[in-house]
Design an enzyme around this catalytic site. Structure first.
Site, mmCIF file in Angstrom:
data_model
loop_
_atom_site.group_PDB
_atom_site.id
_atom_site.type_symbol
_atom_site.label_atom_id
_atom_site.label_comp_id
_atom_site.label_asym_id
_atom_site.label_seq_id
_atom_site.Cartn_x
_atom_site.Cartn_y
_atom_site.Cartn_z
ATOM 1 N N LYS A 58 0.841 -1.205 0.000
ATOM 2 C CA LYS A 58 0.000 0.000 0.000
ATOM 3 C C LYS A 58 0.874 1.252 0.000
ATOM 4 O O LYS A 58 0.855 2.068 0.931
ATOM 5 C CB LYS A 58 -0.939 -0.028 1.205
ATOM 6 C CG LYS A 58 -2.246 0.710 0.973
ATOM 7 C CD LYS A 58 -3.271 0.347 2.027
ATOM 8 C CE LYS A 58 -4.570 1.137 1.858
ATOM 9 N NZ LYS A 58 -5.250 0.813 0.593
ATOM 10 N N GLU A 83 -7.791 -5.057 -10.332
ATOM 11 C CA GLU A 83 -8.623 -4.444 -9.309
ATOM 12 C C GLU A 83 -9.057 -3.063 -9.769
ATOM 13 O O GLU A 83 -8.619 -2.571 -10.805
ATOM 14 C CB GLU A 83 -7.878 -4.368 -7.979
ATOM 15 C CG GLU A 83 -6.586 -3.574 -8.032
ATOM 16 C CD GLU A 83 -5.864 -3.581 -6.682
ATOM 17 O OE1 GLU A 83 -6.433 -3.026 -5.724
ATOM 18 O OE2 GLU A 83 -4.753 -4.123 -6.602
#
Length: 388
Positions: A235, A271
């Site tokens: 992330k 995604e």
């Protein structure tokens, strides 16, 4: 008990001569400053944590609302994080040549705190998973990371200090944002000499403007979110700005978000900009496998486990555009979006539509997940952490 810990921690850290940068010069906090901050914490904690006249809980979207406190902890490149502190929410001071500003050396996490049902304290959902994911990302980005216990303690202190901002049950949650960044000054390309771990929070409602209504996605086949060997599976802050152009272009056409393809074959689904993808075909649930270019979402992981627990077959594999065309149902998952049903996906000018409504798999999984998160049912998995 947690409040006493917060106050004791603030007191000990400030009395030990914690330095704050005030107007560009270093100065020690006086005993008056110590007692003032302690009193602020007490006053805010004594306020009704169920009534906040500043908020319209019924119209709470996903936007930044300034709360009361944030948490900060620092360490050098060759050291470990040790002591942190709560402080009033506000701006932070960074060198123009800090690693995070010049080279994007930073990570973030996102998790939520819920007000427990029937006034039973506050609940965090799988925060240790966020701590572990930050540690994995930190290793990839050459940064020291807080231990799992330090991470959890910082999140708990931040939630408790801002408890009056936690929405009533069913009205939303307190979104908690931990940040890890290279705060030290560096000119040449190298790891920063100093690091900052910061946690702040804001009350939020639903992520998409549609609220809980089904969303519509656009497949992007020119811009790619990640590539093999990159940082798509951590992330990192630098993963998100590059998708803004594609996302804004899609939203200008009326879509909710963008769905990205793999950068090699341009035919396998990865995604969306900020959430993972699932498809359902003949009762079987499939989701793209996390092969190094897809973020291993904590909500994604939870949905896989929940679905398996209630009898669904779940496959983590390559999911192609052809699979998408034939799917009965599609939904997205993420901390911010929770479980969001997809009404349609458009690819090369053709719109594919999917089943939505109360009897869908996504609705069943959404109900099962949020019931655990909000303490409405017994947590048999041990996923929730209670804060009193």
């Amino acid at each position: 008990m947690m409040l006493r810990k917060v106050l004791s921690f603030v007191d000990s850290q400030l009395l030990n001569g914690l330095k704050l940068q005030l107007g560009g010069s270093s100065s020690y906090l006086t005993s008056k400053s110590v007692s003032s901050l302690q009193e602020d914490v007490r006053l805010d904690s004594d306020r009704s944590d169920e009534e906040n006249g500043e908020m319209d809980w019924d119209n709470l979207g996903f936007a930044l609302t300034q709360t009361d406190y944030m948490y900060e902890m620092k360490c050098s490149q060759d050291d470990n994080f040790t002591h942190g502190k709560l402080s009033r929410y506000g701006n932070i001071e960074l060198s123009p040549s800090s690693g995070v500003l010049n080279y994007g050396q930073g990570l973030f996490e996102g998790l939520k705190a819920y007000r427990g049902a029937k006034g039973s304290g506050f609940l965090l959902f799988r925060p240790e998973e966020n701590a572990k994911r930050m540690q994995i990302g930190a290793e990839r980005m050459c940064m020291p990371a807080p231990s799992v216990d330090q991470f959890l303690d910082a999140v708990k202190q931040t939630v408790l200090a801002n408890k009056r901002w936690i929405p009533p049950p069913g009205k939303g949650s307190l979104y908690v944002r931990p940040l890890l960044m290279g705060s030290g000054a560096i000119l040449g390309l190298a790891p920063a000499p100093e690091y900052m771990f910061l946690v702040y929070a804001a009350p939020v409602g639903t992520y998409f403007k549609e609220g809980m209504a089904p969303i519509n996605l656009l497949i992007e086949d020119e811009t790619h979110r990640a590539c093999p060997g990159g940082t798509g599976d951590v992330k990192a802050i630098a993963n998100y700005a590059p998708v803004l152009k594609a996302q804004m272009r899609a939203k200008s056409k009326g879509f909710s978000d963008v769905l990205y393809l793999d950068s090699v074959n341009k035919r396998y689904l990865e995604e969306a900009s900020s959430c993972n993808l699932f498809i359902v075909k003949d009762g079987v649930i499939s989701t793209p496998g996390t092969n190094g270019t897809i973020l291993p979402g904590i909500t994604r992981k939870s949905i896989v486990e929940l679905a398996q627990n209630i009898g669904y077959q779940v496959s983590e594999r390559l999911v192609s555009i052809d699979d998408l065309k034939e799917a009965d149902e599609v939904f997205c998952t993420g901390t911010a979006v929770v479980v969001s049903p997809v009404s349609s996906i458009t690819y090369q000018g053709h719109r594919y539509r999917y089943r939505i409504g109360e009897q869908t798999v996504s609705k069943k999984l959404y109900t099962a997940l949020t019931s655990i998160q909000m303490g409405l049912v017994e947590d048999k998995n041990g996923w929730t952490v209670k804060i009193d």
